[in-house]
Design an enzyme around this catalytic site. Structure first.
Site, PDB file in Angstrom:
ATOM      1  N   ASP A   1      39.751  32.705  35.348  1.00  0.00           N
ATOM      2  CA  ASP A   1      40.622  33.176  36.411  1.00  0.00           C
ATOM      3  C   ASP A   1      41.075  34.558  35.991  1.00  0.00           C
ATOM      4  O   ASP A   1      41.413  34.779  34.821  1.00  0.00           O
ATOM      5  CB  ASP A   1      41.805  32.242  36.631  1.00  0.00           C
TER       6      ASP A   1
ATOM      7  N   TYR B   1      38.577  45.408  42.651  1.00  0.00           N
ATOM      8  CA  TYR B   1      39.448  46.562  42.401  1.00  0.00           C
ATOM      9  C   TYR B   1      38.822  47.589  41.447  1.00  0.00           C
ATOM     10  O   TYR B   1      39.479  48.557  41.077  1.00  0.00           O
ATOM     11  CB  TYR B   1      40.801  46.073  41.835  1.00  0.00           C
ATOM     12  N   ASP B   2      37.574  47.383  41.054  1.00  0.00           N
ATOM     13  CA  ASP B   2      36.934  48.329  40.121  1.00  0.00           C
ATOM     14  C   ASP B   2      37.007  49.790  40.585  1.00  0.00           C
ATOM     15  O   ASP B   2      37.231  50.686  39.754  1.00  0.00           O
ATOM     16  CB  ASP B   2      35.466  47.944  39.863  1.00  0.00           C
TER      17      ASP B   2
ATOM     18  N   ARG C   1      36.802  40.504  31.285  1.00  0.00           N
ATOM     19  CA  ARG C   1      35.912  39.333  31.308  1.00  0.00           C
ATOM     20  C   ARG C   1      34.984  39.342  30.108  1.00  0.00           C
ATOM     21  O   ARG C   1      34.739  38.303  29.492  1.00  0.00           O
ATOM     22  CB  ARG C   1      35.121  39.321  32.636  1.00  0.00           C
TER      23      ARG C   1
HETATM   24  P1  IMP Z   1      39.528  34.562  40.887  1.00  0.00           P
HETATM   25  O1  IMP Z   1      38.153  34.265  41.399  1.00  0.00           O
HETATM   26  O2  IMP Z   1      40.582  33.675  41.437  1.00  0.00           O
HETATM   27  O3  IMP Z   1      39.541  34.670  39.383  1.00  0.00           O
HETATM   28  O4  IMP Z   1      39.884  35.993  41.494  1.00  0.00           O
HETATM   29  C1  IMP Z   1      39.708  37.134  40.790  1.00  0.00           C
HETATM   30  C2  IMP Z   1      40.028  38.316  41.694  1.00  0.00           C
HETATM   31  O5  IMP Z   1      40.627  39.324  40.879  1.00  0.00           O
HETATM   32  C3  IMP Z   1      38.763  38.931  42.264  1.00  0.00           C
HETATM   33  O6  IMP Z   1      38.437  38.399  43.531  1.00  0.00           O
HETATM   34  C4  IMP Z   1      39.143  40.398  42.333  1.00  0.00           C
HETATM   35  O7  IMP Z   1      39.961  40.628  43.462  1.00  0.00           O
HETATM   36  C5  IMP Z   1      40.016  40.571  41.103  1.00  0.00           C
HETATM   37  N1  IMP Z   1      39.175  40.867  39.911  1.00  0.00           N
HETATM   38  C6  IMP Z   1      38.968  40.075  38.840  1.00  0.00           C
HETATM   39  N2  IMP Z   1      38.127  40.629  37.965  1.00  0.00           N
HETATM   40  C7  IMP Z   1      37.786  41.808  38.506  1.00  0.00           C
HETATM   41  C8  IMP Z   1      36.896  42.814  38.058  1.00  0.00           C
HETATM   42  O8  IMP Z   1      36.228  42.741  37.023  1.00  0.00           O
HETATM   43  N3  IMP Z   1      36.809  43.888  38.868  1.00  0.00           N
HETATM   44  C9  IMP Z   1      37.501  44.017  40.029  1.00  0.00           C
HETATM   45  N4  IMP Z   1      38.303  43.070  40.510  1.00  0.00           N
HETATM   46  C10 IMP Z   1      38.448  41.968  39.745  1.00  0.00           C
END
Ligand code: IMP
Length: 200
Positions: A69, A151-152, A178
């Site tokens: 997450d 958000y990259d 990550r």
């Molecule tokens: P999750 O799937 O609930 O972990 O949501 C993670 C969310 O955080 C993603 O959908 C993105 O909006 C943001 N996010 C997480 N990791 C990244 C990344 O490596 N680059 C850009 N946005 C990220």
């Protein structure tokens, strides 16, 4: 070593495969394993949400499952959107949301931000491994770059002049939240495989 990776996010799946396969860990996505559900993220921390997703996939498949997450924490938003990153600005494109975030941060002295990633792997016998990775940086002045996701295009990692979206996948994985979290997880998994113990 093969694990179920509890995600429906193809960008994450690609990144995690690239990070873990050189370390001898192959991941099968939950949809490849026949589960396409989305576990509800009701936790109040990244780790709790990763645990919820990993447990749901482990219970559905009976196999060891790993989940992450992750999200972005922006100082100007008091650490938000944090665990709500995937839902923040819902209904709009990431580009629109990112442009709005640049406007918000432009009105503030503090451009600081970080990406955080929690990883939880659960085994059918109840044991688990947890790991975390963080990358510090700031919200850029412009939206730029075509790689990565989410958000990259507005996140400039500390020590860099351009956003994470200007990096190739392997360059991003080498420094990203990550990448750090999953490499730390892989080290713990190897100790676990050798000793049968989780070392937290
Ligand atoms: P999750 O799937 O609930 O972990 O949501 C993670 C969310 O955080 C993603 O959908 C993105 O909006 C943001 N996010 C997480 N990791 C990244 C990344 O490596 N680059 C850009 N946005 C990220």
């Amino acid at each position: 070593m093969r694990l179920i990776f509890a995600t429906n996010n193809k960008d994450k799946l690609r990144e995690v495969r690239e990070i873990l396969s050189p370390l001898g860990i192959e991941v099968t996505s939950q949809s490849e394993a026949g589960c396409s559900f989305e576990a509800e993220e009701t936790g109040s921390t990244f780790t709790e949400n990763a645990r919820i997703k990993a447990r749901a996939a482990m219970e559905a498949t009976g196999l060891p499952a790993v989940a992450d997450d992750s999200g972005i924490e922006i100082n100007a938003l008091d650490g938000g959107p944090g665990i709500y990153s995937s839902r923040y600005g819902s209904g709009r494109t990431y580009r629109e949301t990112c442009l709005e975030l640049i406007d918000i941060v432009d009105t503030c002295q503090d451009r600081g931000a970080r990406f955080r990633c929690a990883v939880v792997c659960v085994f059918p016998d109840g044991r688990e491994i947890t790991a975390e990775g963080v990358i510090e940086g700031e919200i850029g002045h412009v939206y730029e770059g075509e790689h990565g996701f989410g958000y990259d295009p507005i996140f400039v990692p500390e020590g860099f002049e351009h956003t994470m979206a200007c990096l190739e996948d392997d360059e991003k994985n080498a420094i990203s939240h990550r990448g750090r979290a999953f490499r730390n997880f892989a080290e713990k998994l190897h100790i676990f495989m050798e000793n049968g113990e989780t070392k937290e």
